[in-house]
Design an enzyme around this catalytic site. Structure first.
Site, short mmCIF file in Angstrom:
data_model
loop_
_atom_site.label_atom_id
_atom_site.label_comp_id
_atom_site.label_asym_id
_atom_site.label_seq_id
_atom_site.Cartn_x
_atom_site.Cartn_y
_atom_site.Cartn_z
N ASN A 9 0.86 -1.19 0.00
CA ASN A 9 0.00 0.00 0.00
C ASN A 9 0.89 1.24 0.00
O ASN A 9 1.51 1.56 1.01
CB ASN A 9 -0.90 -0.05 1.25
CG ASN A 9 -1.74 1.20 1.41
OD1 ASN A 9 -1.83 2.03 0.50
ND2 ASN A 9 -2.37 1.34 2.57
N TRP A 10 0.93 1.90 -1.13
CA TRP A 10 1.84 3.05 -1.26
C TRP A 10 1.27 4.32 -0.64
O TRP A 10 1.94 5.36 -0.61
CB TRP A 10 2.17 3.31 -2.74
CG TRP A 10 2.94 2.19 -3.39
CD1 TRP A 10 3.41 1.04 -2.79
CD2 TRP A 10 3.34 2.10 -4.77
NE1 TRP A 10 4.07 0.25 -3.70
CE2 TRP A 10 4.04 0.87 -4.93
CE3 TRP A 10 3.17 2.92 -5.88
CZ2 TRP A 10 4.56 0.47 -6.16
CZ3 TRP A 10 3.69 2.51 -7.11
CH2 TRP A 10 4.38 1.31 -7.23
N LYS A 11 0.03 4.27 -0.23
CA LYS A 11 -0.62 5.43 0.40
C LYS A 11 -0.45 6.69 -0.48
O LYS A 11 -0.39 6.56 -1.69
CB LYS A 11 -0.10 5.63 1.82
CG LYS A 11 -0.26 4.35 2.65
CD LYS A 11 -0.02 4.55 4.12
CE LYS A 11 -0.22 3.22 4.85
NZ LYS A 11 -0.02 3.33 6.30
N HIS A 94 -9.43 1.16 5.30
CA HIS A 94 -8.14 1.29 5.99
C HIS A 94 -8.32 2.23 7.19
O HIS A 94 -9.11 3.17 7.14
CB HIS A 94 -7.10 1.86 5.01
CG HIS A 94 -5.71 1.82 5.57
ND1 HIS A 94 -5.25 2.77 6.46
CD2 HIS A 94 -4.70 0.94 5.41
CE1 HIS A 94 -4.01 2.48 6.80
NE2 HIS A 94 -3.65 1.37 6.18
N GLU A 96 -6.69 4.61 8.25
CA GLU A 96 -6.50 6.04 7.95
C GLU A 96 -7.75 6.65 7.33
O GLU A 96 -8.07 7.81 7.57
CB GLU A 96 -5.28 6.22 7.03
CG GLU A 96 -3.98 5.99 7.79
CD GLU A 96 -2.84 5.45 6.95
OE1 GLU A 96 -2.91 5.52 5.71
OE2 GLU A 96 -1.87 4.95 7.55
N GLU A 166 -5.29 -5.28 10.86
CA GLU A 166 -4.29 -4.25 11.09
C GLU A 166 -4.57 -3.55 12.41
O GLU A 166 -5.35 -2.58 12.44
CB GLU A 166 -4.34 -3.21 9.96
CG GLU A 166 -4.04 -3.76 8.59
CD GLU A 166 -3.44 -2.69 7.70
OE1 GLU A 166 -2.30 -2.88 7.27
OE2 GLU A 166 -4.08 -1.66 7.46
N GLY A 172 2.87 1.68 11.28
CA GLY A 172 3.94 2.68 11.32
C GLY A 172 4.65 2.76 12.65
O GLY A 172 5.29 3.75 12.96
N SER A 212 3.58 -2.47 10.40
CA SER A 212 5.03 -2.54 10.58
C SER A 212 5.66 -3.84 10.08
O SER A 212 6.59 -4.37 10.69
CB SER A 212 5.40 -2.32 12.04
OG SER A 212 4.96 -1.05 12.48
N GLY A 233 2.81 -1.34 4.40
CA GLY A 233 2.78 0.10 4.14
C GLY A 233 4.19 0.60 3.84
O GLY A 233 4.71 0.41 2.74
N GLY A 234 4.82 1.19 4.83
CA GLY A 234 6.14 1.82 4.68
C GLY A 234 7.15 1.00 3.88
O GLY A 234 7.78 1.52 2.96
P1 PGA Z 1 2.99 0.06 7.84
O1 PGA Z 1 1.51 0.35 7.29
O2 PGA Z 1 3.46 -1.22 7.18
O3 PGA Z 1 3.77 1.25 7.42
O4 PGA Z 1 2.89 -0.10 9.33
C1 PGA Z 1 0.60 -0.69 7.15
C2 PGA Z 1 -0.71 -0.15 6.62
O5 PGA Z 1 -1.08 0.98 7.00
O6 PGA Z 1 -1.40 -0.82 5.84
#
Ligand code: PGA
Length: 260
Positions: A9-11, A94, A96, A166, A172, A212, A233-234
């Site tokens: 997920n590149w956000k 998600h 967010e 999640e 993060g 993470s 994510g990251g």
């Molecule tokens: P992260 O994000 O791997 O940076 O913790 C995961 C996500 O938000 O899907």
């Protein structure tokens, strides 16, 4: 055996050029594996150009979000209907989106139905906040999220969805949730789905862990019973790290098959 599903997920990162560069780098480093399905979720802006560049034998595409209506006077929105044929998957709910865009379980339910109606497989994100965990509300929260999200689906439709567990506090955070915490909630999610649709559907649903995820944690988390892959994510923005995650998942899947 289910393939291990790894979703990056590149956000809201990477412009068109940067996204294109990352796809090229990933293409060089990620081979096609029989036992791994790798999915990239670029921004809405870059989905179309990336779809023309990406090696489809190695990567599938996901949208990070879309509108539940198929069309209408909704300035600035893009629908699942418009994404049909362009993406295989749609990330829905998600944390967010829940936090910053006030998406409710009801919104998630409507988006899941929209994705399915447009032949896009939903990747439904669920998970508790730190406060909810501290208050021992994890199961209650996750139950409500899962049950509501799947409410409009038939059994065969539900069997196809992906659930990403999640825990919000692990996103993060630099450190994933403990194996014990993941084991408990993932088993609970299957139990919820079993109650809703029966055991065959519960077994068929793919459940990912997210929060993470980095190469060092892959073996530990994928060894957990019932975890079918990752939402990353990251680390998905770093081609070396994401390629490492895929490689480690493949090594584990190959070793498992040998012992089966
Ligand atoms: P992260 O994000 O791997 O940076 O913790 C995961 C996500 O938000 O899907």
């Amino acid at each position: 055996m289910k393939k291990t599903l790894i979703v990056g997920n590149w956000k809201m990162h990477l412009n068109t050029q940067q996204a294109s560069l990352l796809v090229r780098r990933l293409g060089e480093r990620v081979p096609q594996h029989r036992d791994i399905e790798t999915v990239l979720a670029p921004s809405m802006l870059t989905l179309q150009p990336i779809s023309l560049e990406v090696d489809r034998r190695k990567f599938r595409l996901a949208a990070q979000n879309a509108n539940a209506q198929d069309l209408g006077s909704l300035t600035g929105e893009v629908s699942f209907a418009m994404l049909s044929g362009l993406v295989h998957y749609g990330i829905i709910g998600h944390s967010e989106r829940r936090k910053y865009f006030a998406e409710t379980n009801k919104d998630v339910r409507a988006k899941v139905a929209a994705a399915v109606r447009n032949e896009i497989t939903p990747i439904i994100c669920v998970g508790e906040t730190r406060v909810e965990r501290t208050n021992h509300e994890t199961k209650q929260v996750v139950r409500e999220q899962v049950v509501t999200a799947l409410r409009d689906l038939t059994g065969p439709e539900a069997a196809e969805v992906v659930i990403a567990y999640e825990p919000v506090w692990a996103i993060g955070a630099g450190r994933p949730a403990s194996a014990a915490a993941i084991t408990e909630v993932v088993a609970y999610i299957r139990l919820i789905i079993e109650g809703q649709f029966g055991k065959n559907v519960a077994d068929a649903v793919r459940i990912l862990y997210g929060g993470s995820v980095e190469p060092d944690f892959v073996a530990n988390i994928l060894s957990i019973d019932g975890v079918d892959g990752f939402l990353v994510g990251g680390a998905s923005l770093n081609y070396q790290q994401f390629a490492d995650i895929v490689t480690k998942a493949h090594q584990l899947a190959a070793a498992k098959e040998q012992h089966a």
